[in-house]
Design a protein around this motif. Structure first.
Motif, PDB file in Angstrom:
ATOM      1  N   PHE A   1       0.831  -1.199   0.000  1.00 15.55           N
ATOM      2  CA  PHE A   1       0.000   0.000   0.000  1.00 15.55           C
ATOM      3  C   PHE A   1       0.876   1.263   0.000  1.00 15.55           C
ATOM      4  O   PHE A   1       0.604   2.223  -0.712  1.00 15.55           O
ATOM      5  N   ALA A   2       1.952   1.238   0.806  1.00 12.52           N
ATOM      6  CA  ALA A   2       2.804   2.428   0.931  1.00 12.52           C
ATOM      7  C   ALA A   2       3.517   2.725  -0.391  1.00 12.52           C
ATOM      8  O   ALA A   2       3.734   3.881  -0.734  1.00 12.52           O
ATOM      9  N   ASP A   3       3.920   1.697  -1.116  1.00 14.50           N
ATOM     10  CA  ASP A   3       4.389   1.880  -2.492  1.00 14.50           C
ATOM     11  C   ASP A   3       5.465   2.965  -2.560  1.00 14.50           C
ATOM     12  O   ASP A   3       5.357   3.926  -3.328  1.00 14.50           O
ATOM     13  N   ILE A   4       6.520   2.827  -1.732  1.00 16.65           N
ATOM     14  CA  ILE A   4       7.401   3.983  -1.535  1.00 16.65           C
ATOM     15  C   ILE A   4       8.330   4.299  -2.719  1.00 16.65           C
ATOM     16  O   ILE A   4       8.870   5.379  -2.799  1.00 16.65           O
ATOM     17  N   PHE A   5       8.554   3.325  -3.612  1.00 12.13           N
ATOM     18  CA  PHE A   5       9.323   3.633  -4.829  1.00 12.13           C
ATOM     19  C   PHE A   5       8.452   3.386  -6.050  1.00 12.13           C
ATOM     20  O   PHE A   5       8.663   2.416  -6.790  1.00 12.13           O
ATOM     21  N   PRO A   6       7.463   4.272  -6.283  1.00 12.93           N
ATOM     22  CA  PRO A   6       6.483   3.973  -7.337  1.00 12.93           C
ATOM     23  C   PRO A   6       7.099   3.773  -8.721  1.00 12.93           C
ATOM     24  O   PRO A   6       6.587   2.989  -9.507  1.00 12.93           O
ATOM     25  N   ILE A   7       8.184   4.481  -9.024  1.00 14.12           N
ATOM     26  CA  ILE A   7       8.759   4.263 -10.357  1.00 14.12           C
ATOM     27  C   ILE A   7      10.065   3.451 -10.293  1.00 14.12           C
ATOM     28  O   ILE A   7      10.824   3.401 -11.249  1.00 14.12           O
ATOM     29  N   GLY A   8      10.298   2.796  -9.171  1.00 10.93           N
ATOM     30  CA  GLY A   8      11.499   1.962  -9.027  1.00 10.93           C
ATOM     31  C   GLY A   8      12.764   2.768  -9.279  1.00 10.93           C
ATOM     32  O   GLY A   8      12.784   3.977  -9.058  1.00 10.93           O
ATOM     33  N   LEU A   9      13.790   2.092  -9.714  1.00 14.28           N
ATOM     34  CA  LEU A   9      15.031   2.785 -10.109  1.00 14.28           C
ATOM     35  C   LEU A   9      15.263   2.442 -11.575  1.00 14.28           C
ATOM     36  O   LEU A   9      15.055   1.297 -11.969  1.00 14.28           O
ATOM     37  N   THR A  10      15.724   3.430 -12.332  1.00 16.00           N
ATOM     38  CA  THR A  10      15.891   3.160 -13.772  1.00 16.00           C
ATOM     39  C   THR A  10      16.901   2.042 -14.019  1.00 16.00           C
ATOM     40  O   THR A  10      17.811   1.821 -13.214  1.00 16.00           O
ATOM     41  N   ARG A  11      16.709   1.380 -15.110  1.00 12.86           N
ATOM     42  CA  ARG A  11      17.681   0.400 -15.602  1.00 12.86           C
ATOM     43  C   ARG A  11      18.015   0.806 -17.038  1.00 12.86           C
ATOM     44  O   ARG A  11      17.381   1.687 -17.599  1.00 12.86           O
ATOM     45  N   ALA A  12      18.996   0.112 -17.643  1.00 11.11           N
ATOM     46  CA  ALA A  12      19.302   0.370 -19.057  1.00 11.11           C
ATOM     47  C   ALA A  12      19.602  -0.953 -19.747  1.00 11.11           C
ATOM     48  O   ALA A  12      20.063  -1.899 -19.104  1.00 11.11           O
TER      49      ALA A  12
END
Ligand code: HEM
Length: 509
Positions: free
Chosen positions: A377-388
Motif C-alpha cells: 500500500f505504501a508503495d514507496i518507490f512507485p517508479i522503481g530505479l531506472t535500468r538500461a
C-alpha cells in the motif's frame, strides 16, 4: 576517361564547363543525400515501442505532472500500451507498466536490463562509483563484495538479528520515556534504522544524542526530501545547468558535499586504527581488499568505490526503511482493529517475556500479511530505479536498442488489479488465504525483481518485522485525533509516496 578526352572537356566553353560543374555538384549532393537517408534508416532501429510525440529539446515533460510523475506515466500506458517510449529532455526512456511486462523486463529477459545507465543527476551527485549507480564489471564487483561482507558480518543470521533486537530495545526505551506526551515518531525511527546500517558499515551504533550521528542523518534526510520537490525535479532534469544556478536545490548539493566529507573522515579514522588481522566492519573489509589488490591496475577496489559503496548503503538503507516504518505506524493508528489482531498474535506466539525473533515470523501469518500489505500500500518507490539495456534485446515484441533507459513502474505491479482485488485500499486480505494462512504474491515487487533487485531486502524485512513486533508487544499506539480524520493516502504532489506527518501516543500495555 582518357587523358585527351579529359583535356578536351576541360577546355570547352565556359557555359559547357559550368554545366558539367553543376551536374557534378548535383550528382554529389544527390549521392550524399541518398547515403544520408540510407544511413539514417539503418541507424534508426525499426520496431521501437510507440509513445507520445516529443517536442524539440524538452521531449514529453509537458505531458506529465512532474511532482506526481508515477500517476501520469501509468495513465499514458492506457493509450500507448504496457511498453512505450517517453522522452525526458533528449533522453528516450522506455516505460514498462503492469506485472506481466515488468516481470518480463526484470526477470524473463535475464541480464538484458541489468545496467543502471547514466542518470545525470546521480552522476553529478555521486558519480558512478559504488553499487547503486555503477554498471558492468564495477557493479558486479561492488555488489558481490558488499553482499559477501554483509553475510560475513552476519546479515541474515543471528548476528544482525541481535543488532536489530538491541536497537529495537533502545527504541522501546525511548518510547517509554515519552509515554505521556504525543510525539512525531519519524525522527526516532530514523535514528534506530540508521543505527542498524551504521553497525554494519561503521562497526558501531551511536547514542541517539550523538552530535556527529545527528549531523549525518540530517544530510541524508535533506537530500532525500529536497530531491522530491519541484526544485529537486528540475535539478534532476537539467543537472549541469541547475548546479550553476542559485535556488533551494543548492541545499541538495551542499548536503551532498558534507555527506561525502563525513564518509571520508570516517574512512580516515578506520585507516588510522586499521588492523588487518581483525577487520571490524565493511570499511575494514574494503581496506583489506584494497591492500590485497594493490598491484592489480584493473581493480575496482579503490577509495572512490569505497566512498560510493558506503554512501549507497547508508542512503539506500535508511530513508526507505524509515519511511516504511513511519507509514506502518500511521496505518496502525488508522486501523486499531488490525493493531489488536497483531497484538493477539504477538502475545500468543512470543508472549511478554522474551524479544520477538526472526524465526517467529513463520508462526505469525497475520503479522506477515499485514507487513506485506503495508509495504504494498505504501508503495514507496512507485517508479522503481531506472535500468538500461545492456545489449540489443526484445521486450513485449519490440526491439530495444542497447543503452536505452528503462523505468519499471513498480507502482503498477503493486496496484495490478489481476493480483490485488482492492489495489487502492489497505487490505491485509491480499496476503491471506481462506484459512488465515500467509499467501505469497508474485506481484509483491516492493524490492523490485531479478538479479539487480534491492540488495538490502532481507535486512529491511527483518528490521520492519522486529521493530513493529517489539513495539506492539509493549505498547498500544493511539492517535491524537479521531481515527476517521487520519488520511493514509500519500501526500499529494510527491513522487516518493510519502505519508502525512502525524503525532501519536505510545501507551504501555
Ligand atoms: C523497505 C526498505 C527498502 C525498500 C522498499 C527498498 C527498495 C529498493 C528498490 C526498489 C531498489 C531498486 C532495485 C532495482 O534496480 O530494480 C533498491 C536497490 C537497492 N537497495 Fe533497497 N530497499 C530497501 C531497503 C534497503 C536496505 C536496508 C539496504 C541496505 C543494505 C538497501 C540497499 C540497496 C542497494 C545497495 C540497492 C542497489 C542494488 C543494485 O544496484 O545492485 N535497500 N532497493
Amino acid at each position: 576517361m582518357d587523358q585527351n578526352r579529359a583535356e578536351t572537356a576541360a577546355a570547352g566553353t565556359p557555359r559547357m564547363g559550368m554545366s558539367i560543374g553543376a551536374t557534378l555538384l548535383l550528382t554529389t549532393a544527390v549521392t550524399l543525400l541518398i547515403y544520408l537517408i540510407k544511413s539514417w534508416k539503418k541507424k534508426e532501429p525499426r520496431n521501437l515501442p510507440p509513445g507520445p510525440r516529443p517536442v524539440p529539446l524538452l521531449g514529453n515533460i509537458f505531458q506529465v505532472n512532474l511532482t506526481e510523475l508515477h500517476k501520469d506515466l501509468v495513465k499514458l500506458s492506457e493509450k500507448y500500451g504496457p511498453v512505450y517510449m517517453f522522452q525526458v529532455v533528449n533522453l528516450k526512456t522506455l516505460i514498462v507498466v503492469g506485472y506481466d511486462t515488468v516481470k518480463e523486463a526484470l526477470v524473463d529477459c535475464g541480464d538484458a536490463f541489468n545496467d543502471r545507465g547514466i542518470i545525470e543527476i546521480f552522476s553529478v551527485l555521486f558519480g558512478d562509483h559504488g553499487i547503486v549507480m555503477s554498471n558492468g564489471e564495477r557493479w558486479k564487483a561492488m555488489r558481490r563484495f558488499s553482499l559477501m561482507t554483509m553475510r560475513n558480518l552476519g546479515m541474515g543470521k543471528r548476528n544482525v538479528e541481535m543488532r536489530i533486537q538491541e536497537e529495537a530495545q533502545f527504541l522501546r526505551e525511548r518510547f517509554m520515556q515519552i509515554q505521556d506526551t504525543s510525539f512525531n515518531p519519524t525522527y526516532i525511527l530514523g535514528l534506530a534504522v540508521s543505527n542498524v546500517i551504521c553497525s554494519v558499515v561503521f562497526g558501531e551504533r551511536y547514542d541517539y544524542e550523538d552530535k556527529n550521528f545527528l549531523k549525518l542523518l540530517s544530510y541524508n534526510r535533506e537530500i532525500f526530501k529536497r530531491l522530491n520537490t519541484f526544485a529537486g525535479q528540475l535539478l534532476g532534469m537539467f543537472p549541469r545547468l541547475m548546479t550553476c544556478l542559485p535556488g533551494p536545490h543548492q541545499k541538495i548539493l551542499s548536503n551532498n558535499v558534507k555527506l561525502k566529507k563525513f564518509v571520508k573522515e570516517m574512512i580516515k579514522e578506520h585507516k588510522d586504527t586499521f588492523d588487518e588481522s581483525c577487520p571490524r566492519d565493511l570499511i575494514d573489509f574494503f581496506l583489506l581488499k584494497i591492500q590485497e589488490e594493490k598491484n592489480n591496475s584493473e581493480t575496482e577496489f579503490r577509495e572512490e568505490n569505497l566512498v560510493g559503496t558506503v554512501i549507497d548503503l547508508f542512503f539506500a538503507g535508511t530513508e526507505s526503511t524509515t519511511m516504511t516504518l513511519r507509514y506502518s505506524l500511521l496505518i496502525l493508528l488508522k486501523h486499531p482493529e488490525v493493531q489488536e489482531k497483531l497484538q493477539e498474535e504477538i502475545d500468543r506466539v512470543v508472549g511478554q517475556n522474551r524479544f520477538p525473533s526472526a524465526d517467529d515470523r513463520a508462526q505469525m501469518p497475520y503479522t506477515d500479511a499485514v507487513i506485506h500489505e503495508i509495504q504494498r500500500f505504501a508503495d514507496i518507490f512507485p517508479i522503481g530505479l531506472t535500468r538500461a539495456a545492456q545489449e540489443d534485446t526484445t521486450l513485449h515484441g519490440y526491439h530495444i536498442p542497447k543503452g536505452m533507459m528503462m523505468v519499471p513502474m513498480l507502482t503498477s505491479v503493486l496496484k495490478d488489479t489481476n493480483h490485488f482485488k482492492n489495489p487502492d485500499e489497505f487490505d491485509p486480505g491480499h496476503f491471506l488465504d481462506e484459512n488465515g494462512g500467509f499467501k505469497k504474491s508474485e506481484a509483491f515487487m516492493v524490492f523490485s525483481a531479478g538479479k539487480r533487485m534491492c540488495m538490502g531486502m532481507s535486512l529491511a524485512r527483518m528490521e520492519i518485522f522486529l521493530f513493529i513486533t517489539t513495539l506492539l508487544q509493549k505498547f498500544t499506539l493511539k492517535p491524537t485525533v479521531d481515527k476517521e480524520l487520519i488520511d493514509i493516502r500519500p501526500v499529494p504532489n510527491t513522487n516518493g509516496s510519502q505519508p502525512y506527518d502525524y503525532e501519536m501516543f505510545a501507551v504501555p500495555r
